[in-house]
Scaffold this active site. Structure first.
Site, PDB file in Angstrom:
ATOM      1  N   VAL A 115     -18.136  13.479   3.153  1.00 14.66           N
ATOM      2  CA  VAL A 115     -17.001  13.990   2.379  1.00 14.66           C
ATOM      3  C   VAL A 115     -16.800  13.033   1.220  1.00 14.66           C
ATOM      4  O   VAL A 115     -16.733  11.818   1.407  1.00 14.66           O
ATOM      5  CB  VAL A 115     -15.711  14.075   3.235  1.00 14.66           C
ATOM      6  CG1 VAL A 115     -14.512  14.324   2.333  1.00 14.66           C
ATOM      7  CG2 VAL A 115     -15.826  15.189   4.243  1.00 14.66           C
ATOM      8  N   SER A 116     -16.714  13.577  -0.004  1.00  9.53           N
ATOM      9  CA  SER A 116     -16.592  12.701  -1.174  1.00  9.53           C
ATOM     10  C   SER A 116     -15.197  12.683  -1.770  1.00  9.53           C
ATOM     11  O   SER A 116     -14.778  11.695  -2.346  1.00  9.53           O
ATOM     12  CB  SER A 116     -17.593  13.121  -2.261  1.00  9.53           C
ATOM     13  OG  SER A 116     -17.336  14.451  -2.675  1.00  9.53           O
ATOM     14  N   THR A 117     -14.456  13.791  -1.658  1.00  8.81           N
ATOM     15  CA  THR A 117     -13.142  13.871  -2.297  1.00  8.81           C
ATOM     16  C   THR A 117     -12.123  14.507  -1.368  1.00  8.81           C
ATOM     17  O   THR A 117     -12.451  15.169  -0.384  1.00  8.81           O
ATOM     18  CB  THR A 117     -13.209  14.718  -3.590  1.00  8.81           C
ATOM     19  OG1 THR A 117     -13.567  16.055  -3.239  1.00  8.81           O
ATOM     20  CG2 THR A 117     -14.240  14.155  -4.556  1.00  8.81           C
ATOM     21  N   GLN A 169     -12.427  18.358  -1.220  1.00  6.19           N
ATOM     22  CA  GLN A 169     -13.375  18.911  -0.257  1.00  6.19           C
ATOM     23  C   GLN A 169     -12.777  18.943   1.139  1.00  6.19           C
ATOM     24  O   GLN A 169     -13.008  19.867   1.912  1.00  6.19           O
ATOM     25  CB  GLN A 169     -14.668  18.096  -0.262  1.00  6.19           C
ATOM     26  CG  GLN A 169     -15.507  18.313  -1.516  1.00  6.19           C
ATOM     27  CD  GLN A 169     -16.795  17.523  -1.483  1.00  6.19           C
ATOM     28  OE1 GLN A 169     -16.914  16.554  -0.759  1.00  6.19           O
ATOM     29  NE2 GLN A 169     -17.747  17.946  -2.287  1.00  6.19           N
ATOM     30  N   GLU A 196     -18.139   9.171  -0.478  1.00  2.41           N
ATOM     31  CA  GLU A 196     -19.358   8.846  -1.224  1.00  2.41           C
ATOM     32  C   GLU A 196     -19.973  10.109  -1.812  1.00  2.41           C
ATOM     33  O   GLU A 196     -19.996  11.163  -1.181  1.00  2.41           O
ATOM     34  CB  GLU A 196     -20.362   8.131  -0.332  1.00  2.41           C
ATOM     35  CG  GLU A 196     -19.829   6.791   0.204  1.00  2.41           C
ATOM     36  CD  GLU A 196     -20.946   5.862   0.654  1.00  2.41           C
ATOM     37  OE1 GLU A 196     -21.947   5.753  -0.066  1.00  2.41           O
ATOM     38  OE2 GLU A 196     -20.811   5.265   1.734  1.00  2.41           O
TER      39      GLU A 196
END
Length: 483
Positions: free
Chosen positions: A9-11, A14, A48
């Site tokens: 998961v980046s944000t 999301q 990331e």
């Protein structure tokens, strides 16, 4: 089937769209159970991006892949693993090399056939396009926001607070910024400023010790005169500045003076920049044109040690010049004679005209804010005293906290002393008096202050030693060029 599950998961967006760590874990666990697969390892990268393979748990997974820990990699969607076509090829080749299968829980891929590889490549290409297109839109939006005079970075610089993309002065932190500029203009180097602040218990917002880099960042950042800069680290070809983004902490003249000083010190060694040689880098040989070099020596008479400072031509030891050494003491006297003959009338007239046309600034509101900060310090002192009396903090902690509050109060009061409700512009007579004071008070200035003045005001002075006498008249000033 021994399965390794990879989650990313980046944000926050999301996570809100259903890609949260918990949501992916639950669905992948259920999928593996439905297939009768054994989950041997979980790999989770949180916060990331998939733009490259430089991710903590992804690198751990690829290392375990080489060791044969599992024979299938399971993800929720392909874009959780990568959004780069090139990286996808690298991963598929690695999976093939170690006979490891790849599976998406929500998409149908068959990497064992040519058509399956083509399909997965097309999907990865679309994912890469989506990422790059989104990046372009975000960059354009941020640049437009910056051009409109809004603050685009989440963390405001020291001395400011951000309220809805608008910067406002934090007077307690602004006092630290002003102290850094004051120390630098007094002749202190960046490392010495960092040491000075650390010894006084004055810390940056992070609470860590000061170093040279944060001091340099503050001294060179135009935000402190109200101008923001954009793309100064990356995409430098698109660099631009926007004036009036924030209220100024440092006057423009003072900021520009600091930049001149930094530039003047750039080509000299830090020891030379802060040495006892007042005219380092400025003096030029009147015979061969080389820059003179400072040299010190000392003699001991009884218990006292006497230091002398001289300048010599670097071509003399090589037999290319015959300029005798020039005593700093004699040259300084000659310099004072020259200083007393300078006519500053023209400069005074120009500066007076500039001051007269400038708007008179009202500091009434700023004074109120600083007074509120001082009241806050008094309240915190009472809290520390209460905590100490009730043995909630140790003696050492109490002394440290009180020292920090004392330093903050000193800087705020110094700032307060420099402000009045209304500041009138300088008159011609005032400016002439300032130049006269410079001539008269040279002897009372510290070595650092003299050196600072010389570096800023002068480009070079060409000198010669015309006789062997130990008098100021034995030194001739042949040419002077101002900055």
């Amino acid at each position: 089937m021994k399965v390794a599950i990879y989650i990313r998961v980046s944000t926050e967006e999301q996570a809100e769209e259903g890609y949260s760590i918990a949501a992916q874990r639950a669905r992948l666990e259920a999928y593996a159970l439905s297939q009768g697969w054994e989950i041997v390892q979980w790999y989770v990268d949180e916060g990331e991006s998939a733009k490259d393979l430089n991710r903590t748990d992804l690198k751990r997974m690829l290392k375990a892949l080489e060791q044969g820990v599992f024979n299938c990699v399971l993800v929720y969607r392909l874009d959780r693993l990568t959004r780069s076509v090139l990286d996808l090829y690298k991963l598929l080749n690695m999976f093939d090399k170690y006979d490891v299968k790849f599976k998406s829980a929500t998409e149908v891929y068959d990497t064992t056939t040519a058509i399956g590889r083509l399909f997965i490549t097309l999907v990865a290409a679309l994912a890469q396009w989506e990422r790059e297109n989104l990046g372009e839109r975000v960059r354009m939006g941020m640049q437009q926001k910056a051009k409109e005079g809004k603050w685009t970075v989440s963390l405001p610089p020291l001395g400011y607070e951000s309220n809805d993309s608008t910067l406002m002065i934090n007077h307690q932190e602004a006092a630290i910024v002003k102290e850094i500029y004051r120390l630098y203009l007094s002749g202190m180097g960046m490392w010495k400023i960092a040491k000075n602040l650390n010894e006084r218990g004055i810390h940056p917002r992070s609470g860590k010790a000061w170093g040279m880099n944060p001091i340099q960042y503050i001294l060179k950042n135009p935000i402190y005169m109200g101008t923001s800069r954009y793309n100064y680290r990356v995409n430098k070809d698109q660099y631009f500045e926007v004036e009036g983004v924030a209220p100024a902490i440092i006057p423009e003249e003072e900021f520009n003076l600091v930049q001149q000083t930094i530039e003047s010190r750039k080509d000299i060694h830090p020891r030379q920049a802060t040495s006892k040689h007042i005219f380092s880098k400025v003096l030029k040989c009147g015979r061969c044109g080389s820059r003179l070099i400072g040299k010190s020596s000392h003699t001991k008479r009884g218990e006292k040690v006497y230091y002398s400072y001289n300048y010599y031509c670097p071509n003399k030891p090589r037999g290319l010049c015959d300029l005798p050494n020039i005593s700093q003491n004699l040259f300084e006297q000659k310099f004072i004679q020259m200083l007393s003959k300078w006519d500053f009338t023209k400069e005074a007239d120009e500066l007076a005209q500039n001051e007269a046309t400038a708007a008179v600034e009202d500091h009434t509101e700023t004074i109120k804010e600083i007074e509120q900060e001082l009241n806050g310090i008094e309240k915190r002192r009472s809290k520390w005293q209460y905590a100490w009396v009730n043995e909630m903090i140790t003696d050492g902690d109490f002394q440290k906290r009180m020292k920090e509050e004392e330093e903050k109060e000193k800087m705020l009061r110094k700032e307060l002393e420099g402000l009045t409700p209304k500041e009138a512009p300088l008159q011609d007579s005032d400016i002439s008096e300032i130049w006269t004071d410079l001539k008269l008070n040279w002897q009372y200035m510290t070595i650092e202050q003299k050196k600072q003045f010389v570096l800023i005001a002068l480009d070079f002075i060409t000198v010669d030693k015309i006789n062997k006498d130990k008098t100021p008249d034995s030194v001739e000033i042949k040419e002077v060029r101002f900055n």
